[in-house]
Enzyme design. Structure first.
Site, PDB file in Angstrom:
ATOM      1  N   LEU A  86       0.835  -1.204   0.000  1.00 44.04           N
ATOM      2  CA  LEU A  86       0.000   0.000   0.000  1.00 44.04           C
ATOM      3  C   LEU A  86       0.868   1.251   0.000  1.00 44.04           C
ATOM      4  O   LEU A  86       1.944   1.271   0.613  1.00 44.04           O
ATOM      5  CB  LEU A  86      -0.900   0.016   1.241  1.00 44.04           C
ATOM      6  CG  LEU A  86      -2.004  -1.033   1.287  1.00 44.04           C
ATOM      7  CD1 LEU A  86      -2.843  -0.845   2.536  1.00 44.04           C
ATOM      8  CD2 LEU A  86      -2.892  -0.966   0.047  1.00 44.04           C
ATOM      9  N   GLY A 131       1.411  -5.594   0.849  1.00 42.43           N
ATOM     10  CA  GLY A 131       0.466  -5.669  -0.278  1.00 42.43           C
ATOM     11  C   GLY A 131       1.083  -6.276  -1.528  1.00 42.43           C
ATOM     12  O   GLY A 131       0.371  -6.838  -2.370  1.00 42.43           O
ATOM     13  N   ASN A 153       4.604  -8.179   6.331  1.00 43.35           N
ATOM     14  CA  ASN A 153       5.272  -7.532   7.466  1.00 43.35           C
ATOM     15  C   ASN A 153       4.341  -6.601   8.240  1.00 43.35           C
ATOM     16  O   ASN A 153       4.801  -5.725   8.973  1.00 43.35           O
ATOM     17  CB  ASN A 153       6.503  -6.745   6.974  1.00 43.35           C
ATOM     18  CG  ASN A 153       6.168  -5.691   5.932  1.00 43.35           C
ATOM     19  OD1 ASN A 153       5.267  -5.875   5.131  1.00 43.35           O
ATOM     20  ND2 ASN A 153       6.889  -4.589   5.943  1.00 43.35           N
ATOM     21  N   GLU A 154       3.009  -6.792   8.089  1.00 45.37           N
ATOM     22  CA  GLU A 154       2.050  -5.894   8.737  1.00 45.37           C
ATOM     23  C   GLU A 154       2.319  -5.750  10.239  1.00 45.37           C
ATOM     24  O   GLU A 154       2.236  -4.648  10.783  1.00 45.37           O
ATOM     25  CB  GLU A 154       0.611  -6.387   8.520  1.00 45.37           C
ATOM     26  CG  GLU A 154       0.032  -6.061   7.158  1.00 45.37           C
ATOM     27  CD  GLU A 154       0.523  -6.967   6.038  1.00 45.37           C
ATOM     28  OE1 GLU A 154       1.319  -7.890   6.317  1.00 45.37           O
ATOM     29  OE2 GLU A 154       0.114  -6.763   4.888  1.00 45.37           O
TER      30      GLU A 154
HETATM   31  C1  LIG Z   1      -0.927   0.625   6.898  1.00 48.07           C
HETATM   32  C2  LIG Z   1      -2.191  -0.131   6.670  1.00 48.07           C
HETATM   33  C3  LIG Z   1      -3.032  -0.225   7.868  1.00 48.07           C
HETATM   34  C4  LIG Z   1      -3.911  -1.152   8.113  1.00 48.07           C
HETATM   35  C5  LIG Z   1      -4.121  -2.224   7.146  1.00 48.07           C
HETATM   36  C6  LIG Z   1      -4.687  -3.390   7.762  1.00 48.07           C
HETATM   37  C7  LIG Z   1      -4.614  -4.518   7.125  1.00 48.07           C
HETATM   38  C8  LIG Z   1      -3.958  -4.618   5.763  1.00 48.07           C
HETATM   39  C9  LIG Z   1      -3.644  -5.950   5.454  1.00 48.07           C
HETATM   40  C10 LIG Z   1      -3.494  -6.534   4.281  1.00 48.07           C
HETATM   41  C11 LIG Z   1      -3.748  -6.068   2.945  1.00 48.07           C
HETATM   42  C12 LIG Z   1      -2.515  -5.857   2.239  1.00 48.07           C
HETATM   43  C13 LIG Z   1      -1.985  -4.581   2.640  1.00 48.07           C
HETATM   44  C14 LIG Z   1      -0.904  -4.476   3.372  1.00 48.07           C
HETATM   45  C15 LIG Z   1      -0.475  -3.229   3.982  1.00 48.07           C
HETATM   46  C16 LIG Z   1       0.689  -2.602   3.231  1.00 48.07           C
HETATM   47  O1  LIG Z   1       0.977  -2.903   2.107  1.00 48.07           O
HETATM   48  S1  LIG Z   1       1.523  -1.412   4.068  1.00 48.07           S
HETATM   49  C17 LIG Z   1       2.937  -1.108   3.041  1.00 48.07           C
HETATM   50  C18 LIG Z   1       4.100  -1.851   3.576  1.00 48.07           C
HETATM   51  N1  LIG Z   1       5.232  -1.643   2.722  1.00 48.07           N
HETATM   52  C19 LIG Z   1       6.451  -1.663   3.191  1.00 48.07           C
HETATM   53  O2  LIG Z   1       6.687  -1.882   4.357  1.00 48.07           O
HETATM   54  C20 LIG Z   1       7.553  -1.411   2.181  1.00 48.07           C
HETATM   55  C21 LIG Z   1       8.335  -0.197   2.489  1.00 48.07           C
HETATM   56  N2  LIG Z   1       9.380  -0.021   1.472  1.00 48.07           N
HETATM   57  C22 LIG Z   1      10.511  -0.737   1.496  1.00 48.07           C
HETATM   58  O3  LIG Z   1      10.752  -1.574   2.331  1.00 48.07           O
HETATM   59  C23 LIG Z   1      11.486  -0.454   0.378  1.00 48.07           C
HETATM   60  O4  LIG Z   1      11.162   0.802  -0.176  1.00 48.07           O
HETATM   61  C24 LIG Z   1      11.496  -1.523  -0.744  1.00 48.07           C
HETATM   62  C25 LIG Z   1      12.104  -2.827  -0.203  1.00 48.07           C
HETATM   63  C26 LIG Z   1      10.102  -1.788  -1.314  1.00 48.07           C
HETATM   64  C27 LIG Z   1      12.393  -1.025  -1.915  1.00 48.07           C
HETATM   65  O5  LIG Z   1      13.648  -0.668  -1.406  1.00 48.07           O
HETATM   66  P1  LIG Z   1      14.649   0.194  -2.299  1.00 48.07           P
HETATM   67  O6  LIG Z   1      14.782  -0.429  -3.638  1.00 48.07           O
HETATM   68  O7  LIG Z   1      15.898   0.382  -1.486  1.00 48.07           O
HETATM   69  O8  LIG Z   1      13.910   1.579  -2.534  1.00 48.07           O
HETATM   70  P2  LIG Z   1      13.665   2.789  -1.515  1.00 48.07           P
HETATM   71  O9  LIG Z   1      13.421   2.303  -0.141  1.00 48.07           O
HETATM   72  O10 LIG Z   1      14.728   3.796  -1.728  1.00 48.07           O
HETATM   73  O11 LIG Z   1      12.267   3.337  -2.073  1.00 48.07           O
HETATM   74  C28 LIG Z   1      12.186   3.906  -3.389  1.00 48.07           C
HETATM   75  C29 LIG Z   1      11.109   4.971  -3.385  1.00 48.07           C
HETATM   76  O12 LIG Z   1       9.841   4.368  -3.151  1.00 48.07           O
HETATM   77  C30 LIG Z   1       9.194   4.962  -2.017  1.00 48.07           C
HETATM   78  N3  LIG Z   1       8.412   3.903  -1.344  1.00 48.07           N
HETATM   79  C31 LIG Z   1       8.852   2.713  -0.919  1.00 48.07           C
HETATM   80  N4  LIG Z   1       7.852   2.004  -0.371  1.00 48.07           N
HETATM   81  C32 LIG Z   1       6.738   2.764  -0.457  1.00 48.07           C
HETATM   82  C33 LIG Z   1       5.379   2.571  -0.056  1.00 48.07           C
HETATM   83  N5  LIG Z   1       4.927   1.444   0.522  1.00 48.07           N
HETATM   84  N6  LIG Z   1       4.521   3.582  -0.277  1.00 48.07           N
HETATM   85  C34 LIG Z   1       4.920   4.730  -0.867  1.00 48.07           C
HETATM   86  N7  LIG Z   1       6.208   4.971  -1.281  1.00 48.07           N
HETATM   87  C35 LIG Z   1       7.094   3.993  -1.069  1.00 48.07           C
HETATM   88  C36 LIG Z   1      10.355   5.479  -1.173  1.00 48.07           C
HETATM   89  O13 LIG Z   1       9.931   6.498  -0.310  1.00 48.07           O
HETATM   90  C37 LIG Z   1      11.299   5.981  -2.254  1.00 48.07           C
HETATM   91  O14 LIG Z   1      10.827   7.210  -2.721  1.00 48.07           O
HETATM   92  P3  LIG Z   1      11.854   8.329  -3.285  1.00 48.07           P
HETATM   93  O15 LIG Z   1      12.592   7.671  -4.400  1.00 48.07           O
HETATM   94  O16 LIG Z   1      12.745   8.678  -2.123  1.00 48.07           O
HETATM   95  O17 LIG Z   1      10.972   9.457  -3.705  1.00 48.07           O
END
Ligand SMILES: CC/C=C\C/C=C\C/C=C\CC/C=C/CC(=O)SCCNC(=O)CCNC(=O)[C@H](O)C(C)(C)COP(=O)(O)OP(=O)(O)OC[C@H]1O[C@@H](n2cnc3c(N)ncnc32)[C@H](O)[C@@H]1OP(=O)(O)O
Length: 281
Positions: A86, A131, A153-154
């Site tokens: 997400l 997600g 990893n929620e």
């Molecule tokens: C919060 C929800 C609350 C309640 C929900 C309840 C239930 C939901 C249950 C299930 C349904 C499924 C949904 C699940 C919930 C989610 O998906 S929450 C999202 C969790 N995501 C993460 O924890 C990932 C975070 N990101 C990372 O770990 C790393 O970025 C990644 C390994 C993906 C890539 O690493 P890397 O190649 O080193 O890149 P960067 O870290 O430098 O990131 C690049 C740019 O992307 C931006 N970015 C990364 N992740 C996100 C994101 N999830 N949303 C928005 N933007 C993201 C990051 O800021 C960098 O931007 P920039 O280049 O600096 O502008």
């Protein structure tokens, strides 16, 4: 009429072109010989799931179902990230209406992909946390490239995955492994994911992964499609029905949860720690 006919292909391409305002966030191509569709997520830079991307995925799945798709490969245009889950920036200090639509569309995506009548494979050619893992889990088969991470990893972010997703994880890796993985919010490296059955095969390149995906889809060439899809519905139907029954209630509690100040504070901290660069821009 099969989706692979030229007429349907043209219809589908027009549909995608007309639907998207800023260029498609999902690129769909169809192999005319095999009839397999490849849907490539292409929202820069990490395919984070905002309302627009989720809506486009949902419409794509609807069109594939309508056009009697013979098989789907879901992959990413990025060579580093399959999907980062997400869009955390959209969840931070959110508009409640938008969050409501976002959650409801996420549920639709699960219903359409987990419950699709056609066979599905995720070519996980990059990181797939939360997600991103959800999208991969909704497919029937997962081929992953080396040196990436995948998992739900929620718990690490401060919440629990919903029942339908927990059930999907259990269905894939078994109850015991699912309990370990979900309670710790573990992100698995490719080889670890293979060991516990979270992915089915590992590939060294995207080309090899696509070949493996097609090999999986070809297994069903001689199985009558209605028999295959009835069997899939029998196996996955209870999960989908439970979600459909609780859909509105789940959206309500999700919106309450996400808009709560305590969650907003911990999300702010998570963003600060993990996505610092973007926050300081
Ligand atoms: C919060 C929800 C609350 C309640 C929900 C309840 C239930 C939901 C249950 C299930 C349904 C499924 C949904 C699940 C919930 C989610 O998906 S929450 C999202 C969790 N995501 C993460 O924890 C990932 C975070 N990101 C990372 O770990 C790393 O970025 C990644 C390994 C993906 C890539 O690493 P890397 O190649 O080193 O890149 P960067 O870290 O430098 O990131 C690049 C740019 O992307 C931006 N970015 C990364 N992740 C996100 C994101 N999830 N949303 C928005 N933007 C993201 C990051 O800021 C960098 O931007 P920039 O280049 O600096 O502008």
């Amino acid at each position: 009429m099969a989706f692979r006919t030229a007429r349907n292909l043209a219809y589908f391409s027009n549909y995608i072109r007309n639907y998207s305002t800023n260029g498609p966030l999902v690129n769909v191509t169809v192999n005319e010989k095999s009839g397999f569709a490849t849907a490539t997520l292409q929202r820069p830079s990490v395919n984070s799931l905002n309302l627009e991307l989720l809506t486009e995925i949902s419409h794509t799945l609807q069109q594939l179902e309508k056009n009697k798709c013979r098989g789907l490969i879901l992959t990413s245009a990025s060579n580093k990230v399959f999907s980062a889950g997400l869009d955390l920036f959209e969840l931070h200090k959110p508009n409640a209406d938008k969050i409501k639509q976002m959650w409801s569309t996420l549920q639709e995506v699960w219903i359409k992909l987990y419950g699709s009548s056609y066979p599905t494979v995720a070519v996980v050619n990059g990181h797939a946390p939360a997600g991103g893992c959800m999208l991969a889990l909704s497919c029937e088969y997962r081929v992953m490239l080396n040196n990436f991470i995948i998992g739900l990893n929620e718990a690490q972010i401060g919440f629990s995955a919903p029942m339908w997703l927990i059930d999907g994880m259990r269905n894939t890796i078994g109850s015991r492994q699912a309990e370990f993985a979900l309670t710790a919010g573990t992100l698995f490296k490719t080889e670890e994911a293979l060991k516990i059955g979270l992915v089915d095969e590992v590939a060294q390149s995207k080309e090899e992964a696509i070949e493996k995906a097609e090999k999986f889809l070809n297994k069903f060439a001689k199985i009558p499609p209605h028999a295959r899809s009835m069997t899939k519905a029998a196996l996955r139907g209870a999960n989908i029905q439970a979600l459909v029954r609780n859909k509105d209630e789940e959206v309500r509690s999700y919106v309450d949860f996400v808009t709560d100040s305590q969650f907003q504070d911990s999300l702010g901290e998570f963003i600060e720690l993990n996505l610092k660069q973007k926050l300081s821009k």
